[in-house]
Structure formats: C-alpha cells, structure tokens
Design a protein around this motif. Structure first.
Motif, short mmCIF file in Angstrom:
data_model
loop_
_atom_site.label_atom_id
_atom_site.label_comp_id
_atom_site.label_asym_id
_atom_site.label_seq_id
_atom_site.Cartn_x
_atom_site.Cartn_y
_atom_site.Cartn_z
N ARG A 189 0.65 -1.20 0.15
CA ARG A 189 0.10 -0.13 0.54
C ARG A 189 1.35 1.47 -0.09
O ARG A 189 0.17 1.95 -0.74
N VAL A 190 2.01 0.71 0.46
CA VAL A 190 2.93 2.15 0.29
C VAL A 190 3.15 2.96 -0.73
O VAL A 190 3.32 3.93 -0.57
N ILE A 191 4.22 1.39 -1.28
CA ILE A 191 4.54 1.59 -2.73
C ILE A 191 3.31 2.64 -3.53
O ILE A 191 3.45 2.66 -4.17
N SER A 192 2.74 1.42 -3.57
CA SER A 192 1.48 1.69 -5.03
C SER A 192 0.96 3.45 -3.93
O SER A 192 1.07 4.60 -4.64
N LEU A 193 0.78 4.37 -2.90
CA LEU A 193 0.43 5.20 -2.48
C LEU A 193 2.29 6.35 -3.17
O LEU A 193 1.30 7.37 -3.73
#
Length: 446
Positions: free
Chosen positions: A226-230
């Motif tokens: 999720r952090v990478i996607s954000l």
C-alpha cells in the motif's frame, strides 16, 4: 508444446546468475566511501560543465561514470527480499550521494561565470509522464542485466537513459542562482528516476523469486504494498498533469503558427514581431508587421477568425505606431543572440576575420582575359602590413605574373587598372624575374 516454447522465449530464468552472487554484488556497490565518493564528485563536476556549456556528449560521459544507480538498485532488492537493514543502508547512502551531488553542483555553478540557462538545463526542470516511463523501463533493463551471468551491453545504456546526474546538477544550478522553481522541478525529476528504478527492481526481484531474508507476515506485506502504491500515485499524478500541460501548449503553438501563416504570411504580410504568453489568463498573442497597418474593423474581423483555427481564450494585440515596439524587437533579437553558444560566436568571429582576406570583385577573371590577353597565369591575394606610426594595418592586393613578359607600358596599365578594381587597398603588382619590367616593391614600415 508450442505454448511452452513460446513461454521459454520470455523466461527470465534463462541465463540468470546465482541469486547469492547477484545480492553480494549489489550489496558491495551500495556504499559511498572512498573511491565511489570521489568518482561521484568528479562525475557531478563533469555533468555540471556539460550542462553549463550545453554539451550533450559531456553530459553522457558523466552519466556513464556515475555510481549513483547502485544504492537505488540496492533499495529495490532490499524491498523485494524484505531485508530492512539493507534498505536502511541503501537509503542512507543514497541520501549521502544526493547531498554531495547537490553541494558539488551548487559550488560549481556559484563559481562559474556563465549563469545562462541552456536548453540542456531547462529540459530537466519540467518532468512529465514520459520521464516516468523512461525511468521505469530503463530500471527494468538495468536490473535484468544485473541478474544475468553475462551482463552484456545494457548497463551503459541504462545509465544514459535514466539520467540521474543531470537533474541533480540542475537542482544545484537552481540553488546557485536562487531559482526555486528550477530546483523543485529538477529534484522532482530526480525523485521520479530514483523511485521508478527502485520499483522496477522490486518487481523483477519478486518475479525471479529471490528468497526473503526476514519473515514478513501477510499484513505487513500488504502494508508495504500500500505504501509503494501511494508513492506511485503521488509521483505519477503531477507528472501526468505536466505532460497534459505540455501537450496542450504544443497544440496551441501549432494552431497559432497555422493561423499566422494562413491569415498573414500567405497574404504577403511580413511579421516582424511575435510573442505568445501561454500562461496568462486569457492567453496573449502579440504581433507587429513590417508595412501593413490594420484598421479597427480589420482587427475585429481577425479576432473573430481566430476561433476558426481553434484559438480560444486568447487576446490578440497587433502592435501599430507604438514607440516601445522597436525596443521590444531589439530585446527579442538580443535574447536570441545570448542563446548562441560560444562555438557559434567563435565561428562568426573567424568568418569575419576570413572575410578581411577575401577578394570579392565580380567578373575579375573575365575582365583580365579581355584587357590583358597576354596574361594567362596569375594569382591574387591579400597581405597585411603595418605602415604608420600608430601601427595601423593597411591591406595590399597582389597580382603575380607567372608566364608572360610585360612591357613597361603594359605593366603600368595593369597596375592602374588594379587600383581601380581595389580603390580601398594599396596595390602592388609584382612580376616574375623573366618579365622585362617590374615595379619596385615597397618595403614595410616596422
């Protein structure tokens, strides 16, 4: 059977190096100590010089020797195998390299006497979605090459394509001249390159099934995803906006050029001044013409015609009888002159110097054949001679008679005719030793 053969064509496991060897190589190249730091600093200076003098070849050379990509690839590997100590080490070394690069480029541009923003510098201040694509696919090629037994030729190409050095140097330039928009744009491009190289590395590491160093539960793995996607969204959205703005600006410029060509140039009206302010609201198009003067009714008609070319929300200003127009035209000319490279200026200087030695009298050869048919072989040149007390330079035209003997009368006639051909020069006619007559040659005054 055919399907399996097709899949083997795209199988990245073919030719893959041992995973432990690849990881060892990646870890060993992360650190910025000693030689790596010196190489980085020198590469930054070379890239800064290339940007300063607008030399693409020099910039490419700096990118080839830069070790900046190693900690970025290390971070991608660390995320892929969930090695958080390696991730921390990679990010720390990347920050050190970034700080050193900014410092060196800032010092260079502060000390450099040339502060003009060249095209190579400006190209790094407005990143867009295409830079994202270059960084991502360049990173893919780079990490695929790193994981091969035979590294091959892609590595130098990846260093050039992903272009980590120029944005950092441009950011240093922005700091040196106090232009925060240059600094922010270049730093944003650098962040795009770093992140998407790291992302492509992460994807390939996961695809090749590198073993996890630390056990990570499903919830933490989802959190990392999720952090990478954000971060992807945060970096991509502005770049898409910049790309859209760039596309709109180019389309608008094409419409304006078509409008000027059809409405004015094709009708014989010479445009001597053109300025477009795309960022104004409404946009502004200023024009001035060599001779043509437009009435108010004609200007109103032209403004209505602009919409037929798709030019909307634009104020048309036709400059007529304006005292400031001459100054504006001169300013535009001066701006174009300032954008000339030193090489172009030097070429102009050499051409001007060469013109001093050229004889541009038309039909000279034909006239000599008619007036002096006995002269069939000669040469003409220019020679400089200091003749006065204040060291002024006087230019002399020379004609050498190579094969025929001339009488005194013919010789004087030739010399007088040469003086008419070159009224601004001192003329000396010198014959070969076989001639019956030769005027004495004047000695140079030292």
């Amino acid at each position: 059977m055919a399907k399996s053969k097709f899949i083997r064509f795209f199988n990245l496991h073919t030719g893959e190096d041992k995973k432990e060897n690849v990881l060892e190589n990646v870890v060993n190249n992360i650190s910025f100590r000693g030689a790596n730091l010196w190489i980085l600093a020198c590469a930054i200076v070379i890239a800064s010089v290339g940007l300063n003098v607008n030399s693409t070849a020099v910039i490419i050379g700096a990118m080839l020797i830069s070790p900046l990509m190693s900690p970025i690839v290390g971070a991608g590997f660390a995320l892929g195998v969930y090695d958080f100590p390696l991730l921390k080490k990679s990010l720390k070394n990347l920050l050190i390299a970034t700080f050193v690069s900014l410092l060196v480029s800032f010092l260079y541009f502060t000390l450099s006497p040339f502060k003009d923003a060249q095209s190579e510098l400006l190209a790094r201040t407005s990143p867009n979605i295409y830079d994202v694509l270059i960084a991502f696919f360049g990173g893919l090629v780079g990490v695929i090459a790193i994981t091969r037994v035979e590294k091959g030729n892609p590595i130098p190409g990846v260093a050039i394509a992903t272009a980590l050095m120029p944005p950092l140097c441009t950011a240093g330039y922005g700091l040196a001249i106090g232009n925060l928009s240059y600094f922010a744009g270049a730093l944003y491009l650098y962040m795009i390159n770093c992140f998407f190289i790291c992302l492509s590395t992460f994807i390939i590491v996961k695809y090749l099934n590198y073993p996890k160093v630390n056990f990570v539960d499903a919830n933490r793995e989802k959190k990392i995803t999720r952090v990478i996607s954000l971060i992807i969204l945060v970096l991509i959205i502005p770049s898409v906006y910049f790309a859209y703005t760039l596309l709109e600006q180019k389309q608008y410029s094409q419409k304006v050029n078509k409008f000027i060509q059809t409405a004015f140039t094709d009708k014989g009206y010479t445009v001597v001044f053109e300025r477009t302010n795309y960022n104004a609201n409404p946009k502004k198009l200023e024009l001035a013409f060599l001779i043509k003067k437009f009435s108010k009714e004609e200007v109103d008609r032209i403004k209505r015609e602009m919409e037929d070319y798709g030019i909307k929300n634009t104020e048309l200003v036709i400059r007529q009888d304006n005292n400031d127009l001459k100054a504006d035209i001169l300013n535009e000319i001066n701006k174009k002159e300032q954008n000339l490279s030193e090489k172009d200026i030097r070429i102009k200087q050499l051409n001007a110097e060469l013109n001093k030695y050229q004889i541009n009298t038309p039909n000279l050869q034909e006239n000599i054949k008619i007036l002096f048919p006995q002269i069939t072989s000669y040469s003409i040149g220019v020679q400089n001679k200091i003749i006065t007390a204040d060291s002024a330079i006087n230019t002399i035209s020379l004609i050498y008679i190579a094969d025929k003997k001339l009488s005194e009368e013919e010789f004087i006639k030739l010399q007088n005719w040469m003086k008419i051909q070159f009224p601004e020069r001192e003329v000396a006619v010198i014959a070969n030793q076989n001639s019956d007559f030769a005027l004495p040659r004047k000695e140079s005054t030292k």
